[in-house]
Design an enzyme around this catalytic site. Structure first.
Site, PDB file in Angstrom:
ATOM      1  N   LYS A  13       0.834  -1.208   0.000  1.00  0.00           N
ATOM      2  CA  LYS A  13       0.000   0.000   0.000  1.00  0.00           C
ATOM      3  C   LYS A  13       0.871   1.261   0.000  1.00  0.00           C
ATOM      4  O   LYS A  13       0.660   2.165  -0.807  1.00  0.00           O
ATOM      5  CB  LYS A  13      -0.931   0.017   1.232  1.00  0.00           C
ATOM      6  CG  LYS A  13      -1.865  -1.188   1.298  1.00  0.00           C
ATOM      7  CD  LYS A  13      -2.798  -1.142   2.511  1.00  0.00           C
ATOM      8  CE  LYS A  13      -2.089  -1.193   3.860  1.00  0.00           C
ATOM      9  NZ  LYS A  13      -1.354  -2.456   4.116  1.00  0.00           N
ATOM     10  N   ARG A  88      -9.596   0.669   8.996  1.00  0.00           N
ATOM     11  CA  ARG A  88      -9.124  -0.695   9.261  1.00  0.00           C
ATOM     12  C   ARG A  88     -10.154  -1.504  10.027  1.00  0.00           C
ATOM     13  O   ARG A  88      -9.903  -2.660  10.341  1.00  0.00           O
ATOM     14  CB  ARG A  88      -7.863  -0.599  10.098  1.00  0.00           C
ATOM     15  CG  ARG A  88      -6.584  -1.048   9.389  1.00  0.00           C
ATOM     16  CD  ARG A  88      -5.477  -0.896  10.411  1.00  0.00           C
ATOM     17  NE  ARG A  88      -4.246  -1.534  10.101  1.00  0.00           N
ATOM     18  CZ  ARG A  88      -3.216  -0.955   9.485  1.00  0.00           C
ATOM     19  NH1 ARG A  88      -3.333   0.253   8.994  1.00  0.00           N
ATOM     20  NH2 ARG A  88      -2.086  -1.604   9.353  1.00  0.00           N
ATOM     21  N   ARG A 127      11.403  -5.678   4.974  1.00  0.00           N
ATOM     22  CA  ARG A 127      11.125  -4.250   4.767  1.00  0.00           C
ATOM     23  C   ARG A 127      12.090  -3.368   5.558  1.00  0.00           C
ATOM     24  O   ARG A 127      12.466  -3.674   6.678  1.00  0.00           O
ATOM     25  CB  ARG A 127       9.691  -3.939   5.207  1.00  0.00           C
ATOM     26  CG  ARG A 127       9.381  -2.447   5.213  1.00  0.00           C
ATOM     27  CD  ARG A 127       7.909  -2.160   5.155  1.00  0.00           C
ATOM     28  NE  ARG A 127       7.154  -2.625   6.313  1.00  0.00           N
ATOM     29  CZ  ARG A 127       5.827  -2.538   6.412  1.00  0.00           C
ATOM     30  NH1 ARG A 127       5.112  -2.046   5.402  1.00  0.00           N
ATOM     31  NH2 ARG A 127       5.219  -2.966   7.477  1.00  0.00           N
ATOM     32  N   ARG A 160      11.322  -1.753  11.150  1.00  0.00           N
ATOM     33  CA  ARG A 160      10.271  -1.511  12.139  1.00  0.00           C
ATOM     34  C   ARG A 160      10.232  -2.669  13.133  1.00  0.00           C
ATOM     35  O   ARG A 160      10.343  -3.819  12.747  1.00  0.00           O
ATOM     36  CB  ARG A 160       8.908  -1.401  11.437  1.00  0.00           C
ATOM     37  CG  ARG A 160       8.637  -0.033  10.876  1.00  0.00           C
ATOM     38  CD  ARG A 160       7.432   0.008   9.971  1.00  0.00           C
ATOM     39  NE  ARG A 160       6.232  -0.650  10.499  1.00  0.00           N
ATOM     40  CZ  ARG A 160       5.051  -0.680   9.874  1.00  0.00           C
ATOM     41  NH1 ARG A 160       4.914  -0.086   8.697  1.00  0.00           N
ATOM     42  NH2 ARG A 160       4.032  -1.299  10.414  1.00  0.00           N
ATOM     43  N   ARG A 171      -0.217  -9.508  13.305  1.00  0.00           N
ATOM     44  CA  ARG A 171      -0.837  -8.472  12.471  1.00  0.00           C
ATOM     45  C   ARG A 171      -1.652  -9.079  11.341  1.00  0.00           C
ATOM     46  O   ARG A 171      -2.691  -8.542  10.950  1.00  0.00           O
ATOM     47  CB  ARG A 171       0.243  -7.534  11.915  1.00  0.00           C
ATOM     48  CG  ARG A 171       0.753  -6.561  12.999  1.00  0.00           C
ATOM     49  CD  ARG A 171       2.105  -5.978  12.652  1.00  0.00           C
ATOM     50  NE  ARG A 171       2.098  -5.197  11.450  1.00  0.00           N
ATOM     51  CZ  ARG A 171       3.155  -5.064  10.638  1.00  0.00           C
ATOM     52  NH1 ARG A 171       4.300  -5.670  10.902  1.00  0.00           N
ATOM     53  NH2 ARG A 171       3.061  -4.316   9.570  1.00  0.00           N
TER      54      ARG A 171
HETATM   55  P1  ADP Z   1       2.151  -1.938   3.204  1.00  0.00           P
HETATM   56  O1  ADP Z   1       2.161  -0.427   3.201  1.00  0.00           O
HETATM   57  O2  ADP Z   1       0.936  -2.498   2.508  1.00  0.00           O
HETATM   58  O3  ADP Z   1       2.369  -2.543   4.544  1.00  0.00           O
HETATM   59  P2  ADP Z   1       4.735  -1.669   1.805  1.00  0.00           P
HETATM   60  O4  ADP Z   1       4.438  -0.778   0.663  1.00  0.00           O
HETATM   61  O5  ADP Z   1       5.465  -1.106   2.952  1.00  0.00           O
HETATM   62  O6  ADP Z   1       3.376  -2.394   2.296  1.00  0.00           O
HETATM   63  O7  ADP Z   1       5.517  -2.943   1.228  1.00  0.00           O
HETATM   64  C1  ADP Z   1       5.962  -3.987   2.098  1.00  0.00           C
HETATM   65  C2  ADP Z   1       7.350  -4.458   1.670  1.00  0.00           C
HETATM   66  O8  ADP Z   1       7.267  -5.152   0.421  1.00  0.00           O
HETATM   67  C3  ADP Z   1       8.353  -3.332   1.457  1.00  0.00           C
HETATM   68  O9  ADP Z   1       9.613  -3.810   1.860  1.00  0.00           O
HETATM   69  C4  ADP Z   1       8.317  -3.094  -0.079  1.00  0.00           C
HETATM   70  O10 ADP Z   1       9.541  -2.597  -0.568  1.00  0.00           O
HETATM   71  C5  ADP Z   1       8.022  -4.493  -0.601  1.00  0.00           C
HETATM   72  N1  ADP Z   1       7.152  -4.514  -1.799  1.00  0.00           N
HETATM   73  C6  ADP Z   1       6.144  -3.672  -2.086  1.00  0.00           C
HETATM   74  N2  ADP Z   1       5.535  -4.013  -3.242  1.00  0.00           N
HETATM   75  C7  ADP Z   1       6.175  -5.124  -3.703  1.00  0.00           C
HETATM   76  C8  ADP Z   1       6.028  -5.966  -4.854  1.00  0.00           C
HETATM   77  N3  ADP Z   1       5.079  -5.743  -5.754  1.00  0.00           N
HETATM   78  N4  ADP Z   1       6.875  -7.011  -4.990  1.00  0.00           N
HETATM   79  C9  ADP Z   1       7.823  -7.241  -4.060  1.00  0.00           C
HETATM   80  N5  ADP Z   1       8.026  -6.508  -2.952  1.00  0.00           N
HETATM   81  C10 ADP Z   1       7.226  -5.442  -2.759  1.00  0.00           C
HETATM   82  P1  ADP Z   2       1.113  -1.963   7.634  1.00  0.00           P
HETATM   83  O1  ADP Z   2       2.396  -1.664   6.998  1.00  0.00           O
HETATM   84  O2  ADP Z   2       1.047  -3.228   8.355  1.00  0.00           O
HETATM   85  O3  ADP Z   2      -0.046  -1.801   6.733  1.00  0.00           O
HETATM   86  P2  ADP Z   2       0.760   0.495   9.179  1.00  0.00           P
HETATM   87  O4  ADP Z   2       2.006   1.267   9.107  1.00  0.00           O
HETATM   88  O5  ADP Z   2      -0.401   0.941   8.369  1.00  0.00           O
HETATM   89  O6  ADP Z   2       1.064  -1.020   8.908  1.00  0.00           O
HETATM   90  O7  ADP Z   2       0.269   0.407  10.705  1.00  0.00           O
HETATM   91  C1  ADP Z   2       1.149   0.056  11.754  1.00  0.00           C
HETATM   92  C2  ADP Z   2       0.358  -0.052  13.056  1.00  0.00           C
HETATM   93  O8  ADP Z   2      -0.266   1.214  13.346  1.00  0.00           O
HETATM   94  C3  ADP Z   2      -0.784  -1.050  13.050  1.00  0.00           C
HETATM   95  O9  ADP Z   2      -0.354  -2.366  13.354  1.00  0.00           O
HETATM   96  C4  ADP Z   2      -1.693  -0.473  14.132  1.00  0.00           C
HETATM   97  O10 ADP Z   2      -1.192  -0.750  15.443  1.00  0.00           O
HETATM   98  C5  ADP Z   2      -1.556   1.025  13.914  1.00  0.00           C
HETATM   99  N1  ADP Z   2      -2.572   1.550  12.970  1.00  0.00           N
HETATM  100  C6  ADP Z   2      -2.339   2.124  11.762  1.00  0.00           C
HETATM  101  N2  ADP Z   2      -3.496   2.491  11.173  1.00  0.00           N
HETATM  102  C7  ADP Z   2      -4.489   2.141  12.045  1.00  0.00           C
HETATM  103  C8  ADP Z   2      -5.914   2.234  12.015  1.00  0.00           C
HETATM  104  N3  ADP Z   2      -6.570   2.757  10.962  1.00  0.00           N
HETATM  105  N4  ADP Z   2      -6.597   1.753  13.078  1.00  0.00           N
HETATM  106  C9  ADP Z   2      -5.977   1.231  14.138  1.00  0.00           C
HETATM  107  N5  ADP Z   2      -4.647   1.095  14.233  1.00  0.00           N
HETATM  108  C10 ADP Z   2      -3.903   1.550  13.195  1.00  0.00           C
END
Ligand code: ADP
Ligand code: ADP
Ligand code: ZN
Length: 217
Positions: A13, A88, A127, A160, A171
Site C-alpha cells: 500500500k 481498518r 522491509r 520496524r 498483524r
Molecule cells: P504496506 O504499506 O501495505 O504494509 P509496503 O508498501 O510497505 O506495504 O511494502 C511492504 C514491503 O514489500 C516493502 O519492503 C516493499 O519494498 C516491498 N514490496 C512492495 N511491493 C512489492 C512488490 N510488488 N513485490 C515485491 N516486494 C514489494
Molecule cells: P502496515 O504496513 O502493516 O499496513 P501500518 O504502518 O499501516 O502497517 O500500521 C502500523 C500499526 O499502526 C498497526 O499495526 C496499528 O497498530 C496502527 N494503525 C495504523 N493504522 C491504524 C488504524 N486505521 N486503526 C488502528 N490502528 C492503526
C-alpha cells in the site's frame, strides 16, 4: 477523488501510494506513519498508541478516527486524498462515511491489493523504512542504491519493530478478523477494484492507474 488503499500488512500500500500521490496529485494520509511519528515524539497520542502498535494490535478506533478527521480538514486534502491503512475496522469505515457525508462527499474508489500470505511474510520481514521521510524499501525486492541509505533523502533506513516474525503473524491475524470484513462492506457499495498484488511493483502501479483513470474519465 478520495481513494482507499485496502490490503493486508505488506501488500504494498505504501509503495503504491508513494507513486499514486505523484501521478494524481493527491494528499497522502497514512495512519501508520502518523502514529509512528507520534510515538517517536513522545506526544500524548504517541504514548497512548505505542503499546498497541508494538503488539501488532490496532490502536482504538476513537484515537485513529480523530487523527483522520483532523487531517482531512487540512486545505491540502481539498483536491482529494489517498488513505493508506485507514479505515481498518467497520466502525472506522462508518465514521468516515458520516464525516464525508456531511460535506456531500464519499469514498470514490477502494483499491484492494491482494497478495498471497507467504509472500506477505517475506515482504514484511525484509522491509526497511527511512527514519526521515518514511520511504519504504526491501532488502531483496526493492533495495536502496546504497545499503541502509534512503535514495530520496539520504536518511538512515531501519527495520520496524513490528516487522519481526512474531508480530507479523499477529498483524496478519488482526487483518483477517478486523480489516478483511471491509472488503464486503465496500463491495456492497460497488466501490472495490481488486488488484493482483503478487506482481512487480510497476505492473501493480499501472493496473491501479488504469482503474483510477476509468473513474476519472
Ligand atoms: P504496506 O504499506 O501495505 O504494509 P509496503 O508498501 O510497505 O506495504 O511494502 C511492504 C514491503 O514489500 C516493502 O519492503 C516493499 O519494498 C516491498 N514490496 C512492495 N511491493 C512489492 C512488490 N510488488 N513485490 C515485491 N516486494 C514489494
Ligand atoms: P502496515 O504496513 O502493516 O499496513 P501500518 O504502518 O499501516 O502497517 O500500521 C502500523 C500499526 O499502526 C498497526 O499495526 C496499528 O497498530 C496502527 N494503525 C495504523 N493504522 C491504524 C488504524 N486505521 N486503526 C488502528 N490502528 C492503526
Ligand atoms: Zn528518506
Amino acid at each position: 477523488m478520495l481513494i482507499v488503499l485496502l490490503g493486508p500488512p505488506g501488500a504494498g500500500k505504501g509503495t503504491q501510494a508513494e507513486r499514486l500521490v505523484k501521478e494524481f496529485q493527491l494528499a497522502y494520509i497514512a495512519t501508520g506513519d502518523i502514529l509512528r511519528s507520534a510515538v517517536k515524539s513522545g506526544s500524548p497520542l504517541g504514548q497512548q498508541a505505542k503499546g498497541y502498535m508494538e503488539q501488532g494490535q490496532l490502536v482504538p478506533d476513537e484515537i485513529v478516527v480523530g487523527i483522520v478527521q483532523e487531517r482531512l480538514a487540512h486545505p491540502d486534502c481539498a483536491g482529494g486524498a489517498i488513505l493508506d491503512g485507514f479505515p481498518r475496522t467497520v466502525v472506522q469505515a462508518h465514521v468516515l462515511d458520516n464525516v464525508l457525508g456531511e460535506s456531500g462527499k464519499g469514498v470514490n474508489r477502494v483499491i484492494h491489493i491482494d497478495v498471497d500470505e507467504e509472500e506477505l511474510v517475506a515482504r514484511l520481514t525484509g522491509r526497511r523504512v527511512c527514519r526521515e521521510c518514511a520511504a519504504t524499501y526491501h532488502i531483496k525486492n526493492n533495495p536502496p542504491r546504497v545499503r541502509n541509505v534512503c535514495d530520496r533523502c539520504g536518511g538512515e533506513l531501519y527495520q520496524r519493530e513490528d516487522d519481526s516474525i512474531s508480530t507479523v503473524q499477529e498483524r496478519l491475524e488482526v487483518y483477517k478478523k478486523q480489516t478483511a470484513p471491509l472488503i464486503d462492506y465496500y463491495s456492497s457499495k460497488g466501490l472495490v477494484t481488486v488488484i493482483n498484488g503478487n506482481q512487480e511493483i510497476e505492473k501493480i502501479f499501472s493496473d491501479i492507474k488504469a482503474a483510477l483513470e476509468k473513474d476519472r474519465a
